[in-house]
Design a protein around this motif. Sequence first.
Motif, short mmCIF file in Angstrom:
data_model
loop_
_atom_site.label_atom_id
_atom_site.label_comp_id
_atom_site.label_asym_id
_atom_site.label_seq_id
_atom_site.Cartn_x
_atom_site.Cartn_y
_atom_site.Cartn_z
N LEU A 159 5.12 -43.35 -44.59
CA LEU A 159 6.04 -42.43 -43.92
C LEU A 159 6.06 -42.67 -42.41
CD1 LEU A 159 7.96 -40.06 -44.33
CD2 LEU A 159 6.02 -38.52 -44.01
N ALA A 160 4.90 -42.93 -41.81
CA ALA A 160 4.84 -43.20 -40.37
C ALA A 160 5.66 -44.45 -40.03
CB ALA A 160 3.39 -43.38 -39.92
N GLY A 161 5.51 -45.49 -40.81
CA GLY A 161 6.27 -46.72 -40.56
C GLY A 161 7.76 -46.53 -40.74
N LEU A 162 8.15 -45.83 -41.80
CA LEU A 162 9.58 -45.61 -42.04
C LEU A 162 10.22 -44.71 -41.00
CD1 LEU A 162 9.61 -45.24 -45.94
CD2 LEU A 162 10.53 -47.14 -44.58
N VAL A 163 9.51 -43.67 -40.61
CA VAL A 163 10.05 -42.76 -39.59
C VAL A 163 10.22 -43.49 -38.27
CG1 VAL A 163 9.49 -40.73 -38.17
CG2 VAL A 163 9.28 -40.61 -40.66
N LEU A 164 9.23 -44.28 -37.89
CA LEU A 164 9.35 -45.03 -36.64
C LEU A 164 10.49 -46.03 -36.72
CD1 LEU A 164 8.26 -45.57 -33.82
CD2 LEU A 164 6.69 -47.23 -34.83
N ALA A 165 10.59 -46.78 -37.80
CA ALA A 165 11.63 -47.81 -37.93
C ALA A 165 13.04 -47.22 -37.90
CB ALA A 165 11.43 -48.60 -39.22
N THR A 166 13.19 -46.01 -38.42
CA THR A 166 14.52 -45.41 -38.50
C THR A 166 14.82 -44.42 -37.38
OG1 THR A 166 13.68 -43.72 -40.03
CG2 THR A 166 14.66 -45.70 -41.01
N SER A 167 13.91 -44.30 -36.44
CA SER A 167 14.18 -43.46 -35.27
C SER A 167 15.27 -44.13 -34.43
CB SER A 167 12.93 -43.27 -34.43
OG SER A 167 11.95 -42.59 -35.16
N VAL A 168 16.24 -43.36 -34.00
CA VAL A 168 17.44 -43.91 -33.38
C VAL A 168 17.12 -44.72 -32.12
CG1 VAL A 168 19.66 -43.35 -32.32
CG2 VAL A 168 18.90 -42.11 -34.35
N GLU A 169 16.39 -44.15 -31.19
CA GLU A 169 16.12 -44.88 -29.95
C GLU A 169 15.25 -46.10 -30.20
OE1 GLU A 169 14.86 -44.17 -25.32
OE2 GLU A 169 14.77 -42.50 -26.71
N PHE A 170 14.27 -45.98 -31.06
CA PHE A 170 13.44 -47.13 -31.40
C PHE A 170 14.29 -48.24 -31.99
CE2 PHE A 170 10.43 -49.61 -33.87
CZ PHE A 170 9.34 -49.68 -33.02
N PHE A 171 15.21 -47.87 -32.88
CA PHE A 171 16.11 -48.84 -33.49
C PHE A 171 16.91 -49.60 -32.43
CE2 PHE A 171 20.57 -49.46 -34.78
CZ PHE A 171 20.41 -50.43 -35.76
N PHE A 172 17.48 -48.89 -31.47
CA PHE A 172 18.28 -49.55 -30.45
C PHE A 172 17.44 -50.42 -29.52
CE2 PHE A 172 21.45 -46.18 -31.39
CZ PHE A 172 22.50 -47.04 -31.73
N ILE A 173 16.27 -49.93 -29.14
CA ILE A 173 15.42 -50.72 -28.23
C ILE A 173 14.92 -51.97 -28.94
CG2 ILE A 173 13.26 -50.68 -26.94
CD1 ILE A 173 13.83 -47.76 -26.30
N ALA A 174 14.69 -51.90 -30.24
CA ALA A 174 14.24 -53.07 -30.99
C ALA A 174 15.33 -54.13 -31.12
CB ALA A 174 13.74 -52.66 -32.37
N ARG A 175 16.56 -53.80 -30.76
CA ARG A 175 17.67 -54.75 -30.85
C ARG A 175 18.17 -55.20 -29.48
NH1 ARG A 175 20.22 -55.12 -35.83
NH2 ARG A 175 22.21 -55.50 -34.80
N TRP A 176 17.53 -54.79 -28.41
CA TRP A 176 17.94 -55.16 -27.05
C TRP A 176 17.15 -56.35 -26.54
CZ3 TRP A 176 17.87 -49.81 -24.20
CH2 TRP A 176 19.07 -49.16 -24.44
#
Length: 168
Positions: free
Chosen positions: A112-129
């Motif tokens: 759950l910790a991994g999935l929540v972090l991966a699908t958090s909106v800001e984390f998602f965008f920063i991981a693609r910048w």
Amino acid sequence: LPVLQLLLLIAVGLGLFVFRIASLPLVDPDESRCALIVQEMQATGSWLVPHLEGQPYFDKPAPFFWLAAIVHEVTGSQELGGRLIAALAGLAAVLVSWAWGRRIFGNSAGLLAGLVLATSVEFFFIARWYRMDMPFVAAMWAAIWWLWRSQRIRAERGGSKPSPWPGW
């Protein structure tokens, strides 16, 4: 079960962070600045000290630019160069969160910790910048996890190894 969770998190992380990562041009000023530094590094051959417009650029550490330059050389895509480094660092942060959550609260909490972090909106965008933020986040998470892990193991073994110093 942990292997399946690991594979699931890798698949989710790669799907979210890498899918069509180079489809957009570099639009953010920070992304463009990083790409220019890498481009200048490759053109001049000055890999030790990054340069921007001929001036030494000491605002950010060089290893991020080295990795981005290597990916750019291998793929030929300037957009993919730094964005892939950020995406893989995002995946590493997700996996550290999973490992830490598993260790403290059990398998389900780790997943759950991994999935929540991966699908958090800001984390998602920063991981693609194409920015150095995500590699910094992953390194910080890994260092804190190593420190926590080493202290816990040390306490369980009555003060023996491993040393917490690699976490620092």
